[in-house]
Design an enzyme around this catalytic site. Structure first.
Site, PDB file in Angstrom:
ATOM      1  N   GLY A  49      -0.790   2.692  -8.963  1.00 47.14           N
ATOM      2  CA  GLY A  49      -2.219   2.983  -9.089  1.00 47.14           C
ATOM      3  C   GLY A  49      -2.804   3.169  -7.705  1.00 47.14           C
ATOM      4  O   GLY A  49      -2.260   2.661  -6.723  1.00 47.14           O
ATOM      5  N   GLN A  54      -9.252   3.691  -1.295  1.00 44.26           N
ATOM      6  CA  GLN A  54      -8.026   3.473  -0.510  1.00 44.26           C
ATOM      7  C   GLN A  54      -7.643   4.690   0.328  1.00 44.26           C
ATOM      8  O   GLN A  54      -6.783   4.582   1.214  1.00 44.26           O
ATOM      9  CB  GLN A  54      -6.859   3.096  -1.420  1.00 44.26           C
ATOM     10  CG  GLN A  54      -7.024   1.727  -2.075  1.00 44.26           C
ATOM     11  CD  GLN A  54      -5.804   1.389  -2.907  1.00 44.26           C
ATOM     12  OE1 GLN A  54      -5.734   1.746  -4.059  1.00 44.26           O
ATOM     13  NE2 GLN A  54      -4.848   0.708  -2.309  1.00 44.26           N
ATOM     14  N   CYS A 102      -0.148  -4.201  -3.171  1.00 48.81           N
ATOM     15  CA  CYS A 102      -1.230  -3.231  -2.998  1.00 48.81           C
ATOM     16  C   CYS A 102      -0.871  -2.346  -1.821  1.00 48.81           C
ATOM     17  O   CYS A 102      -0.436  -2.847  -0.778  1.00 48.81           O
ATOM     18  CB  CYS A 102      -2.540  -3.958  -2.741  1.00 48.81           C
ATOM     19  SG  CYS A 102      -3.933  -2.852  -2.522  1.00 48.81           S
ATOM     20  N   LEU A 103      -1.062  -1.034  -1.989  1.00 50.45           N
ATOM     21  CA  LEU A 103      -0.718  -0.102  -0.905  1.00 50.45           C
ATOM     22  C   LEU A 103      -1.612  -0.308   0.323  1.00 50.45           C
ATOM     23  O   LEU A 103      -1.269   0.128   1.410  1.00 50.45           O
ATOM     24  CB  LEU A 103      -0.809   1.342  -1.411  1.00 50.45           C
ATOM     25  CG  LEU A 103       0.175   1.699  -2.544  1.00 50.45           C
ATOM     26  CD1 LEU A 103      -0.098   3.099  -3.076  1.00 50.45           C
ATOM     27  CD2 LEU A 103       1.625   1.568  -2.089  1.00 50.45           C
ATOM     28  N   HIS A 144      -6.539  -4.195 -11.602  1.00 52.74           N
ATOM     29  CA  HIS A 144      -6.359  -4.133 -10.145  1.00 52.74           C
ATOM     30  C   HIS A 144      -7.198  -2.985  -9.559  1.00 52.74           C
ATOM     31  O   HIS A 144      -7.897  -3.158  -8.549  1.00 52.74           O
ATOM     32  CB  HIS A 144      -4.863  -3.952  -9.842  1.00 52.74           C
ATOM     33  CG  HIS A 144      -4.503  -3.847  -8.398  1.00 52.74           C
ATOM     34  ND1 HIS A 144      -3.687  -4.767  -7.776  1.00 52.74           N
ATOM     35  CD2 HIS A 144      -4.818  -2.911  -7.449  1.00 52.74           C
ATOM     36  CE1 HIS A 144      -3.542  -4.406  -6.495  1.00 52.74           C
ATOM     37  NE2 HIS A 144      -4.213  -3.283  -6.278  1.00 52.74           N
ATOM     38  N   GLU A 145      -7.142  -1.812 -10.218  1.00 52.15           N
ATOM     39  CA  GLU A 145      -7.874  -0.637  -9.695  1.00 52.15           C
ATOM     40  C   GLU A 145      -9.382  -0.785  -9.904  1.00 52.15           C
ATOM     41  O   GLU A 145     -10.165  -0.389  -9.042  1.00 52.15           O
ATOM     42  CB  GLU A 145      -7.367   0.654 -10.342  1.00 52.15           C
ATOM     43  CG  GLU A 145      -5.881   0.964 -10.115  1.00 52.15           C
ATOM     44  CD  GLU A 145      -5.404   0.803  -8.688  1.00 52.15           C
ATOM     45  OE1 GLU A 145      -6.176   1.101  -7.767  1.00 52.15           O
ATOM     46  OE2 GLU A 145      -4.253   0.358  -8.507  1.00 52.15           O
ATOM     47  N   HIS A 148     -10.657  -2.709  -7.093  1.00 51.36           N
ATOM     48  CA  HIS A 148     -10.829  -1.890  -5.879  1.00 51.36           C
ATOM     49  C   HIS A 148     -12.194  -1.187  -5.900  1.00 51.36           C
ATOM     50  O   HIS A 148     -12.881  -1.129  -4.875  1.00 51.36           O
ATOM     51  CB  HIS A 148      -9.739  -0.818  -5.781  1.00 51.36           C
ATOM     52  CG  HIS A 148      -8.474  -1.283  -5.112  1.00 51.36           C
ATOM     53  ND1 HIS A 148      -8.458  -1.862  -3.869  1.00 51.36           N
ATOM     54  CD2 HIS A 148      -7.181  -1.238  -5.515  1.00 51.36           C
ATOM     55  CE1 HIS A 148      -7.205  -2.154  -3.528  1.00 51.36           C
ATOM     56  NE2 HIS A 148      -6.406  -1.797  -4.516  1.00 51.36           N
TER      57      HIS A 148
HETATM   58 NI    NI Z   1      -4.343  -2.014  -4.632  1.00 59.32          NI
END
Ligand code: NI
Length: 181
Positions: A49, A54, A102-103, A144-145, A148
């Site tokens: 995701g 991000q 997480c990226l 999670h998204e 963000h």
């Molecule tokens: Ni993340």
């Protein structure tokens, strides 16, 4: 298609609530390109995701989707999907714990408790209103998204930071060979 730079924790855009996407933005070629580039960026990074903040864009856009993925042992394959203005309407009382990464926080994993099932509403990239019920790994990614988009990270959801571990230790624990930078 192009790959975008993924900004890391500490960048202010990741702590700001994202702005709503106006329907007229869907017709802008630049916006449609952003959606494609986000999908490309996510896939290249082996993510499941990605939220627009991000990649430095402060709008309520998320992409999700992955093949059965080495970064998420036990995670099932999920088709590529794009959601705009995503809002979670219902969280199941039933929760479960699983590891998240997480990226924007490369090289770490944390054990996070999430609702097993959520109901959310969003716009698709074609401007259609959808309401979906998802569970398990997909429900975890959606939560999670959605976090963000509200300026939150999975670490903010961890009750106990003792269960926040370096990827090298995660690999040892699960016999995996995941590398992130
Ligand atoms: Ni993340």
């Amino acid at each position: 298609m192009a790959r975008l730079e993924i900004v890391k924790i500490g960048h202010p855009v990741l702590r700001k609530p994202a702005e709503e996407v106006k329907p007229e933005m869907l017709k802008e070629p630049g916006f449609q390109k952003l959606l494609r580039d986000m999908a490309d960026t996510m896939r290249h990074a082996d993510g499941a995701g990605l939220a627009a903040n991000q990649v430095g864009c402060n709008h309520q856009v998320v992409v999700l989707g992955c093949d059965a993925n080495a970064r998420y042992p036990g995670g099932a394959a999920i088709p590529l999907q794009t959601f705009l203005n995503l809002v979670i309407l219902e969280y199941s009382k039933d929760t479960e714990e699983d590891w998240e990464g997480c990226l924007s926080i490369p090289g770490y994993r944390g054990l996070v408790s999430r609702s097993k099932k959520v109901v959310f509403e969003a716009l698709t990239e074609k401007g259609e209103n959808v309401r979906r019920t998802v569970e398990g790994f997909e429900a975890r990614i959606i939560q999670h998204e959605a976090d963000h988009l509200n300026g939150l990270f999975y670490v903010d959801r961890m009750g106990d930071l003792k269960r926040w571990i370096h990827l090298a230790e995660f690999n040892k624990k699960f016999g995996t060979h995941v590398h992130e930078e």
